[in-house]
Design an enzyme around this catalytic site. Structure first.
Site, short mmCIF file in Angstrom:
data_model
loop_
_atom_site.label_atom_id
_atom_site.label_comp_id
_atom_site.label_asym_id
_atom_site.label_seq_id
_atom_site.Cartn_x
_atom_site.Cartn_y
_atom_site.Cartn_z
N ASP A 1 0.85 -1.05 0.35
CA ASP A 1 0.19 -0.25 -0.07
C ASP A 1 0.92 0.98 0.27
O ASP A 1 2.30 1.55 -0.23
CB ASP A 1 -0.81 0.03 1.17
CG ASP A 1 -2.12 1.15 0.53
OD1 ASP A 1 -2.06 1.64 0.13
OD2 ASP A 1 -3.38 0.79 1.13
N GLY B 1 4.46 2.00 -1.81
CA GLY B 1 4.38 1.46 -3.26
C GLY B 1 3.21 2.06 -3.57
O GLY B 1 2.35 1.86 -3.50
N ASP B 2 3.47 2.49 -5.49
CA ASP B 2 1.95 2.69 -6.04
C ASP B 2 1.88 1.27 -6.68
O ASP B 2 2.22 0.77 -7.84
CB ASP B 2 2.57 3.70 -6.76
CG ASP B 2 1.02 4.15 -6.98
OD1 ASP B 2 0.31 3.92 -7.23
OD2 ASP B 2 2.24 5.77 -8.31
N HIS C 1 -13.83 -0.91 -7.57
CA HIS C 1 -14.53 -0.23 -7.95
C HIS C 1 -14.08 0.87 -7.53
O HIS C 1 -14.88 2.65 -7.62
CB HIS C 1 -15.54 -0.09 -6.40
CG HIS C 1 -15.17 -0.24 -5.28
ND1 HIS C 1 -16.52 -0.08 -4.25
CD2 HIS C 1 -14.06 0.45 -4.44
CE1 HIS C 1 -15.57 -0.04 -3.13
NE2 HIS C 1 -14.51 0.28 -3.16
#
Length: 334
Positions: free
Chosen positions: A197, A223-224, A243
């Site tokens: 995350d 991280g991304d 979502h």
């Protein structure tokens, strides 16, 4: 079937009832009443409220069955109101507070403007949700508590109704504070985990996993997910992640997962799957929040998830009902 007037005026009344419910959650009324009845002046003193105003809210709460009259100007907590306590299992207090938090309340109130203009009024005022949370630690903590409370029944369904591969490594993508990963690892002692995350989130995740005694079996990686995800996992879990994003971004995330996963790996998507019928459904309610808060965030049907997965080079292999309106979508490499 209820008369249309009943439906419409019931929805109008729901706004007032939710405001009273939010006041109960914000002021911690259930906690103060947990040990027995209090008169409104004493209760106001304990929670720092204006007694005449509080008395009017208590009258509404009594009509909802959350408190009851226990003497002249005195009120007691009911069984129906007990989930508003902070110290009970499955407490909903944090969830109510999050949904009534100033920026979220603004988002829902400005839904007509969002629909009229085609872009989230929330984002125009507050920016992207996760930037807003990163810049406001108090709101971020409330959001984390809300997500944790929301995840409890879903996670229980996940470990009861899905067979995880033995000795697998699961990568929990955008795994938040780590409660879902912890539950899965406790239920599957041979598994190992990686929580992935954003940097500001992983600090809380480390604390959770250490408190659960799982630091030796779970790695925390910041991280991304749009840049990439940790490689070599057997299972990749995306719980209430896709979502938040439109189809193009969802495909980007899933392609990164596909590139990172082992050859026989699987992707697990924990989301609400919209029905094809016009019946009332939790997913349709949540979809209004997605519309209000995100540019492009949306709930999806089974066919829509299959299409998004297909564009990412994955094929939908199973959909498992988890209860509480949620589903687990399983996918593998095509």
């Amino acid at each position: 079937m209820p008369h249309s007037d009943d439906l419409l005026w019931g929805a109008v009344g729901d706004i007032s009832r939710f405001a009273a419910l939010l006041t109960m959650a914000e002021l911690g009324l259930a906690d103060h009443l947990a040990q027995g009845p209090l008169d409104s002046a004493e209760l106001a003193g304990r929670c720092g409220a204006h007694a005449p105003s509080l008395r009017r809210v208590l009258r509404e709460l009594a009509s909802m069955g959350l408190v009851r009259v226990a003497g002249p100007d005195a009120y007691d907590l009911t069984e129906k109101g007990t989930p508003l306590r902070s110290d009970v299992p499955d407490s909903v207090r944090s969830s109510i507070r999050m949904l009534g938090e100033e920026s979220f309340w603004y988002a829902m109130g400005m839904l007509p403007a969002t629909v009229r203009e085609g872009g989230s009024a929330f984002m125009k005022r507050y920016g992207p949700l996760y930037d807003h949370l990163a810049a406001n630690p108090d709101v971020s903590r409330m959001f984390d508590d809300y997500m944790t409370a929301r995840a409890i029944p879903l996670t229980e369904g996940l470990v009861k109704r899905y067979d995880f591969p033995a000795a697998a490594t699961m990568v929990d993508v955008a795994g938040g504070k780590g409660h879902i990963l912890a539950t899965v690892l406790h239920a599957n002692p041979q598994m190992r985990g990686v929580l992935f995350d954003l940097e500001y989130v992983t600090r809380h995740a480390r604390q959770t996993l250490e408190a659960e005694g799982l630091a030796g079996r779970a790695q925390v990686v910041p991280g991304d997910m749009f840049a990439g995800v940790p490689a070599g996992g057997d299972v990749y879990l995306l719980a209430s992640v896709l979502h938040n994003w439109d189809d193009d971004d969802a495909v980007r995330i899933l392609r990164n997962v596909r590139e990172a996963m082992n050859d026989e790996g699987r992707v697990l998507i924990l989301e609400v799957v919209l029905p094809d019928s016009e019946e009332p459904h939790l997913g349709k309610d949540i979809d209004m929040r997605m519309l209000a808060i995100f540019n492009g965030g949306t709930e999806r049907s089974r066919e829509q998830y299959a299409a998004v997965l297909g564009h990412a080079g994955l094929v939908l292999t199973d959909v498992v009902e988890l209860g509480s309106g949620a589903h687990l979508i399983e996918a593998r490499r095509r």
